[in-house]
Scaffold this motif. Structure first.
Motif, PDB file in Angstrom:
ATOM      1  N   ARG A 111      28.474  79.976  58.546  1.00  0.00           N
ATOM      2  CA  ARG A 111      27.646  79.318  59.563  1.00  0.00           C
ATOM      3  C   ARG A 111      26.626  78.371  58.928  1.00  0.00           C
ATOM      4  N   ASN A 112      26.031  78.788  57.837  1.00  0.00           N
ATOM      5  CA  ASN A 112      24.992  77.960  57.210  1.00  0.00           C
ATOM      6  C   ASN A 112      25.515  76.594  56.773  1.00  0.00           C
ATOM      7  N   THR A 113      26.794  76.502  56.420  1.00  0.00           N
ATOM      8  CA  THR A 113      27.332  75.227  55.939  1.00  0.00           C
ATOM      9  C   THR A 113      27.424  74.188  57.045  1.00  0.00           C
ATOM     10  N   HIS A 114      27.399  74.624  58.287  1.00  0.00           N
ATOM     11  CA  HIS A 114      27.482  73.652  59.388  1.00  0.00           C
ATOM     12  C   HIS A 114      26.230  72.776  59.444  1.00  0.00           C
ATOM     13  N   GLU A 115      25.143  73.283  58.890  1.00  0.00           N
ATOM     14  CA  GLU A 115      23.909  72.481  58.870  1.00  0.00           C
ATOM     15  C   GLU A 115      24.059  71.250  57.987  1.00  0.00           C
ATOM     16  N   TYR A 122      24.693  69.928  62.213  1.00  0.00           N
ATOM     17  CA  TYR A 122      24.780  70.788  63.394  1.00  0.00           C
ATOM     18  C   TYR A 122      24.015  72.093  63.177  1.00  0.00           C
ATOM     19  N   SER A 123      23.940  72.891  64.241  1.00  0.00           N
ATOM     20  CA  SER A 123      23.307  74.197  64.154  1.00  0.00           C
ATOM     21  C   SER A 123      24.300  75.230  63.641  1.00  0.00           C
ATOM     22  N   ALA A 124      23.767  76.243  62.957  1.00  0.00           N
ATOM     23  CA  ALA A 124      24.602  77.341  62.480  1.00  0.00           C
ATOM     24  C   ALA A 124      24.957  78.310  63.605  1.00  0.00           C
ATOM     25  N   GLY A 125      24.348  78.132  64.760  1.00  0.00           N
ATOM     26  CA  GLY A 125      24.591  79.016  65.895  1.00  0.00           C
ATOM     27  C   GLY A 125      25.797  78.603  66.708  1.00  0.00           C
ATOM     28  N   LEU A 126      25.557  78.266  67.973  1.00  0.00           N
ATOM     29  CA  LEU A 126      26.667  77.906  68.859  1.00  0.00           C
ATOM     30  C   LEU A 126      27.416  76.670  68.392  1.00  0.00           C
ATOM     31  N   ASP A 127      26.728  75.722  67.774  1.00  0.00           N
ATOM     32  CA  ASP A 127      27.418  74.524  67.275  1.00  0.00           C
ATOM     33  C   ASP A 127      28.551  74.883  66.324  1.00  0.00           C
ATOM     34  N   PHE A 128      28.337  75.903  65.500  1.00  0.00           N
ATOM     35  CA  PHE A 128      29.361  76.314  64.531  1.00  0.00           C
ATOM     36  C   PHE A 128      30.658  76.699  65.227  1.00  0.00           C
ATOM     37  N   GLU A 129      30.547  77.252  66.434  1.00  0.00           N
ATOM     38  CA  GLU A 129      31.723  77.705  67.177  1.00  0.00           C
ATOM     39  C   GLU A 129      32.273  76.643  68.121  1.00  0.00           C
TER      40      GLU A 129
END
Length: 357
Positions: free
Chosen positions: A88-92, A96-103
């Motif tokens: 999740r952290n790599t999505h930043e 993007y956000s590591a939260g819902l954006d990651f999904e």
């Protein structure tokens, strides 16, 4: 209105601020109230697929405790929505956000097969297993649509190059024909992630993954076709799935798995906030207990980046879990082991066909 609404089919329930951004996006109560009065959806909860154009696809893995030398990822972000996912952290890094954006913001690398082919054809490259899904699952739902993983497997087969796969999706069986061909030359090893035998636990921890029944069937089918399978119980979360170690080891061994690996959950970066929010909404009766037990495994913190310690933790609870895994492996995998993949064939096939002279 429900003060703690849950988004169906998603792991994360919030979008946490991106640490690299000065500004953040906030959903205000007055906006939610307006949407409710107007009968509009405040959040449509849809997945977007965004094509990106990387210059390279194979990554050298420097961390000594990860267990792979090279990895590649066809997708960034993962619709599986596993709440604990370290990726999740790599999505930043992508904004993007590591939260819902990651999904819900899945970045798609359609050029991955061509980039892979260019990489392994280099004269300086000496064959070494490349693991697909070092970060995000190569058989996540997007693969059914884009088939990038399948095309990469065709490249590995063409050049007789060893490849590893990590997945928790039964979609891998779609490519059984290619896996069997790779297996004939000992060029493939599969790691299936199974964190629980409980479908209820799976559905909240990993909402869009294959069912436990499907994953166990996948282990058996692959094993029956001579494809070596290692099962990853990763992560083990105290008081959520930590009691299942022996039962899970027994079951996957019966299905034909040759080994079982594990990690103890750690909640680095933004994942700590995402996981804390999630568990207080989904398991409020044991949220504090679980969080404190995770902290006890990592020197009093949810975060742990210490090489050599971070994967398996420390302290009494971590010791109990690690000892249980050792016992399980001794009991159910005593005379089993994963093979070393064949790296000797690739040099002869670098031009796409067997060299005769």
């Amino acid at each position: 209105m429900d003060p703690n609404p849950t988004l169906k089919g998603r792991g994360a329930q919030i979008n946490v601020p991106n640490r690299f951004f000065e500004l953040s996006h906030e959903v205000r109560d007055d906006f939610l109230e307006f949407c409710a009065k107007e009968g509009e959806e405040a959040d449509k909860n849809k997945t977007l697929f965004l094509e990106v154009f990387p210059k390279t696809i194979v990554n050298k893995v420097a961390s000594p405790d990860v267990g792979m030398g090279y990895s590649m990822n066809m997708y960034q972000g993962c619709e599986h929505g596993c709440i604990y996912c370290y990726a999740r952290n790599t999505h930043e890094f992508w904004g993007y956000s590591a939260g819902l954006d990651f999904e819900r913001r899945i970045l798609v690398k359609k050029d991955a097969p061509a980039l892979l082919e260019n990489f392994i054809k280099r004269k300086s490259w000496e064959a070494h297993p490349i693991v697909m899904s070092g970060n995000t699952d190569c058989y996540q739902p997007a693969e059914k649509r884009f088939e990038i993983t399948r095309r990469c497997l065709e490249v590995f087969l063409k050049y007789k190059h060893p490849v590893g796969i990590i997945t928790k999706n039964a979609l891998i069986l779609r490519d059984l024909d290619l896996l069997k061909e790779l297996g004939q030359d000992n060029l493939i090893a599969v790691n299936i992630s199974i964190t629980s035998l409980s479908e209820d636990t799976r559905s909240v921890l990993e909402p869009r993954t294959a069912t436990i029944k499907k994953r166990l069937e996948t282990v058996k089918i692959l094993s029956d076709h001579g494809i070596p399978v290692n099962v990853m119980m990763a992560p083990i979360i105290p008081s959520i799935n930590s009691h299942e170690v022996l039962a899970l080891a027994k079951k996957v061994s019966e299905m034909g798995a040759l080994n079982m690996g594990h990690t103890i959950v750690r909640l680095n970066g933004a994942i700590a906030e995402i996981f804390t929010d999630w568990i207080k909404k989904t398991m409020p009766d044991r949220a504090d207990k679980v969080l404190h037990q995770i902290e006890s495994c990592h020197g009093g913190s949810l975060n742990d980046s210490r090489i050599g310690i971070r994967m398996h933790g420390e302290g009494e609870i971590a010791k109990q879990i690690n000892d249980m895994v050792k016992l399980a492996k001794l009991k159910y995998f005593k005379n089993k082991s994963m093979p070393t993949l064949n790296s000797s064939l690739h040099e002869q096939f670098k031009d796409g066909q067997l060299k005769l002279f």
